[in-house]
Design a protein around this motif. Structure first.
Motif, PDB file in Angstrom:
ATOM      1  N   VAL A   1       0.929  -1.210  -0.141  1.00 27.14           N
ATOM      2  CA  VAL A   1       0.047  -0.202   0.071  1.00 27.14           C
ATOM      3  C   VAL A   1       0.766   1.139   0.064  1.00 27.14           C
ATOM      4  N   SER A   2       0.438   2.398  -0.131  1.00 31.62           N
ATOM      5  CA  SER A   2       1.082   3.746  -0.158  1.00 31.62           C
ATOM      6  C   SER A   2       0.646   4.386   1.011  1.00 31.62           C
ATOM      7  N   SER A   3       1.505   5.444   1.433  1.00 34.58           N
ATOM      8  CA  SER A   3       1.370   6.523   2.564  1.00 34.58           C
ATOM      9  C   SER A   3      -0.149   6.892   2.335  1.00 34.58           C
ATOM     10  N   ALA A   4      -0.438   7.413   1.116  1.00 34.77           N
ATOM     11  CA  ALA A   4      -1.726   7.996   0.887  1.00 34.77           C
ATOM     12  C   ALA A   4      -2.898   6.948   1.474  1.00 34.77           C
ATOM     13  N   ASP A   5      -2.676   5.880   1.095  1.00 37.53           N
ATOM     14  CA  ASP A   5      -3.706   4.762   1.392  1.00 37.53           C
ATOM     15  C   ASP A   5      -4.071   4.787   2.812  1.00 37.53           C
ATOM     16  N   LEU A   6      -2.858   4.815   3.536  1.00 37.98           N
ATOM     17  CA  LEU A   6      -2.837   4.682   4.839  1.00 37.98           C
ATOM     18  C   LEU A   6      -3.590   5.981   5.755  1.00 37.98           C
ATOM     19  N   VAL A   7      -3.231   7.175   5.017  1.00 33.08           N
ATOM     20  CA  VAL A   7      -3.944   8.307   5.596  1.00 33.08           C
ATOM     21  C   VAL A   7      -5.475   8.312   5.311  1.00 33.08           C
TER      22      VAL A   7
ATOM     23  N   HIS B   1      16.344   5.556   2.169  1.00 32.62           N
ATOM     24  CA  HIS B   1      16.635   5.835   0.833  1.00 32.62           C
ATOM     25  C   HIS B   1      15.396   5.908  -0.190  1.00 32.62           C
ATOM     26  N   VAL B   2      14.457   6.493   0.402  1.00 25.64           N
ATOM     27  CA  VAL B   2      13.249   7.010  -0.548  1.00 25.64           C
ATOM     28  C   VAL B   2      13.127   8.185  -0.973  1.00 25.64           C
ATOM     29  N   LEU B   3      13.567   9.128  -0.353  1.00 26.25           N
ATOM     30  CA  LEU B   3      13.238  10.669  -0.817  1.00 26.25           C
ATOM     31  C   LEU B   3      13.797  10.981  -2.019  1.00 26.25           C
ATOM     32  N   HIS B   4      15.177  10.182  -2.376  1.00 24.45           N
ATOM     33  CA  HIS B   4      15.753  10.533  -3.659  1.00 24.45           C
ATOM     34  C   HIS B   4      15.022  10.164  -4.819  1.00 24.45           C
ATOM     35  N   HIS B   5      14.222   9.105  -4.590  1.00 21.62           N
ATOM     36  CA  HIS B   5      13.630   8.606  -5.708  1.00 21.62           C
ATOM     37  C   HIS B   5      12.245   9.494  -6.025  1.00 21.62           C
TER      38      HIS B   5
ATOM     39  N   PRO C   1       7.040  17.443  -6.005  1.00 21.49           N
ATOM     40  CA  PRO C   1       5.586  17.201  -5.557  1.00 21.49           C
ATOM     41  C   PRO C   1       5.354  15.837  -4.819  1.00 21.49           C
ATOM     42  N   GLU C   2       5.966  14.734  -5.386  1.00 17.17           N
ATOM     43  CA  GLU C   2       5.962  13.358  -4.641  1.00 17.17           C
ATOM     44  C   GLU C   2       6.579  13.514  -3.045  1.00 17.17           C
ATOM     45  N   LEU C   3       7.778  14.462  -3.121  1.00 18.01           N
ATOM     46  CA  LEU C   3       8.408  14.350  -1.618  1.00 18.01           C
ATOM     47  C   LEU C   3       7.658  15.067  -0.995  1.00 18.01           C
ATOM     48  N   THR C   4       7.078  16.299  -1.258  1.00 13.86           N
ATOM     49  CA  THR C   4       5.980  17.038  -0.412  1.00 13.86           C
ATOM     50  C   THR C   4       4.756  16.265   0.000  1.00 13.86           C
ATOM     51  N   GLY C   5       4.365  15.464  -0.856  1.00 16.87           N
ATOM     52  CA  GLY C   5       3.347  14.798  -0.567  1.00 16.87           C
ATOM     53  C   GLY C   5       3.518  13.581   0.434  1.00 16.87           C
ATOM     54  N   LEU C   6       4.753  12.940   0.496  1.00 13.98           N
ATOM     55  CA  LEU C   6       5.085  11.936   1.420  1.00 13.98           C
ATOM     56  C   LEU C   6       5.287  12.539   2.725  1.00 13.98           C
ATOM     57  N   LEU C   7       6.008  13.903   2.880  1.00 16.00           N
ATOM     58  CA  LEU C   7       6.168  14.249   4.120  1.00 16.00           C
ATOM     59  C   LEU C   7       4.770  14.826   4.562  1.00 16.00           C
ATOM     60  N   GLU C   8       3.919  15.303   3.836  1.00 17.56           N
ATOM     61  CA  GLU C   8       2.597  15.651   4.396  1.00 17.56           C
ATOM     62  C   GLU C   8       1.894  14.350   4.969  1.00 17.56           C
ATOM     63  N   ASP C   9       1.942  13.253   4.230  1.00 15.49           N
ATOM     64  CA  ASP C   9       1.161  12.100   4.691  1.00 15.49           C
ATOM     65  C   ASP C   9       1.839  11.602   5.971  1.00 15.49           C
ATOM     66  N   SER C  10       3.216  11.643   6.058  1.00 14.05           N
ATOM     67  CA  SER C  10       3.939  11.273   7.220  1.00 14.05           C
ATOM     68  C   SER C  10       3.679  12.067   8.553  1.00 14.05           C
ATOM     69  N   ALA C  11       3.407  13.356   8.285  1.00 12.85           N
ATOM     70  CA  ALA C  11       3.079  14.173   9.523  1.00 12.85           C
ATOM     71  C   ALA C  11       1.560  13.791   9.916  1.00 12.85           C
ATOM     72  N   LEU C  12       0.685  13.384   9.060  1.00 11.73           N
ATOM     73  CA  LEU C  12      -0.487  13.044   9.362  1.00 11.73           C
ATOM     74  C   LEU C  12      -0.721  11.719  10.152  1.00 11.73           C
ATOM     75  N   LEU C  13       0.387  10.685   9.678  1.00 13.96           N
ATOM     76  CA  LEU C  13       0.284   9.474  10.097  1.00 13.96           C
ATOM     77  C   LEU C  13       1.174   9.480  11.477  1.00 13.96           C
ATOM     78  N   ALA C  14       1.910  10.114  11.770  1.00  5.53           N
ATOM     79  CA  ALA C  14       2.957  10.191  12.787  1.00  5.53           C
ATOM     80  C   ALA C  14       2.458  10.809  14.104  1.00  5.53           C
ATOM     81  N   ARG C  15       1.887  10.171  15.183  1.00  2.37           N
ATOM     82  CA  ARG C  15       1.754  10.998  16.445  1.00  2.37           C
ATOM     83  C   ARG C  15       2.707  11.250  17.347  1.00  2.37           C
ATOM     84  N   GLY C  16       3.950  10.509  16.870  1.00  4.96           N
ATOM     85  CA  GLY C  16       5.106  10.839  17.776  1.00  4.96           C
ATOM     86  C   GLY C  16       6.165  11.618  16.845  1.00  4.96           C
ATOM     87  N   ILE C  17       6.720  10.802  15.921  1.00  8.85           N
ATOM     88  CA  ILE C  17       7.854  11.514  15.030  1.00  8.85           C
ATOM     89  C   ILE C  17       7.908  10.575  13.929  1.00  8.85           C
ATOM     90  N   ALA C  18       8.356  11.345  12.827  1.00 12.62           N
ATOM     91  CA  ALA C  18       8.625  10.994  11.445  1.00 12.62           C
ATOM     92  C   ALA C  18      10.161  11.229  11.109  1.00 12.62           C
TER      93      ALA C  18
END
Length: 243
Positions: A121-127, A140-144, A148-165
């Motif tokens: 699944v993707s981080s967007a699916d989990l959100v 080793h994900v961000l360099h891929h 826009p994809e990087l910003t999307g992943l970081l936004e997803d991560s902030a929504l998914l993480a109650r503690g730290i990303a």
């Protein structure tokens, strides 16, 4: 190729991303990640400094901590976090996700009792599903990703993480490329993608300044040893612990 690596390499695919790539070479590559990452990715230090305090905070609430590894590949980092938490007597549920079903199949077959859950699944699916985790990480994900994809992943991560990303990636450097070129020279004719894809990954990676210009508010970018860069978001305060 820019000989000084002043600019990122763009539009050059890694060999292991080819759906038709050599399956034996892919298998060897996943196996070697479990050797290379502990040597250069510094996840143990990240675990002690950044992840363990969050896991202990969950334990203080009498519940298991939930950890998400985004783009887990063969699962070596996810399994390492599970092992370290077990040694610290911390109950943790680690989930690794990757869009490549080959990676998930390989990780499940090589979990070695770590108890990690692997999902395609993707981080967007989990959100979208409303899932939450105490810690979200990637290696080793961000360099891929493009901007826009990087910003999307970081936004997803902030929504998914109650503690730290924590997103741990390569830091582009000509010296890093030269050292890796020399260190992997014995693999030049080996049936693995570690050498070619690793050298390309260094060229595709970003400098700390390039990352800092892209991250959303609330994220901190820091230079690390071994030509690494961390991109970190803390959702709560007061969880820092000396290393």
């Amino acid at each position: 190729m820019d000989p000084l690596l002043r600019r990122r390499a763009l539009n050059e695919p890694e060999l292991m991303d080819d759906p038709a790539c050599d399956p034996r070479a892919l298998d060897t590559t996943y196996r070697m990640f479990g050797v290379i990452n502990p040597l250069v990715a510094s996840w143990r230090a990240v675990y002690v400094r950044d992840l363990r305090p969050v896991l202990r905070a969950a334990a203080a609430e009498s519940r298991p901590a939930a950890v998400l590894d985004v783009g887990c590949g063969g699962g070596d980092v996810a399994r390492a976090v599970a092992r370290w938490a077990a040694r610290d007597s911390l109950e943790v549920r680690v989930t690794g996700i990757d869009p490549d079903s080959r990676a998930i199949t390989w990780a499940r077959a090589h979990d070695r009792g770590a108890g990690t859950t692997y999902r395609t699944v993707s981080s967007a699916d989990l959100v979208a599903a409303g899932e939450r985790y105490d810690a979200v990480l990637s290696n080793h994900v961000l360099h891929h990703l493009d901007a826009p994809e990087l910003t999307g992943l970081l936004e997803d991560s902030a929504l998914l993480a109650r503690g730290i990303a924590v997103h741990n990636d390569l830091r582009r450097s000509r010296l890093a490329w030269l050292i890796y070129w020399a260190a992997t020279l014995p693999l030049a004719r080996a049936r693995t993608f570690v050498r070619f894809d690793g050298l390309l990954s260094i060229r595709r990676s970003r400098t700390p300044d390039e990352l800092a210009a892209l991250v959303p508010p609330g994220w901190r970018v820091s230079r690390q040893r071994f030509f690494r860069v961390l991109t970190v978001h803390r959702a709560t305060d007061g969880t820092d612990e000396p290393g």
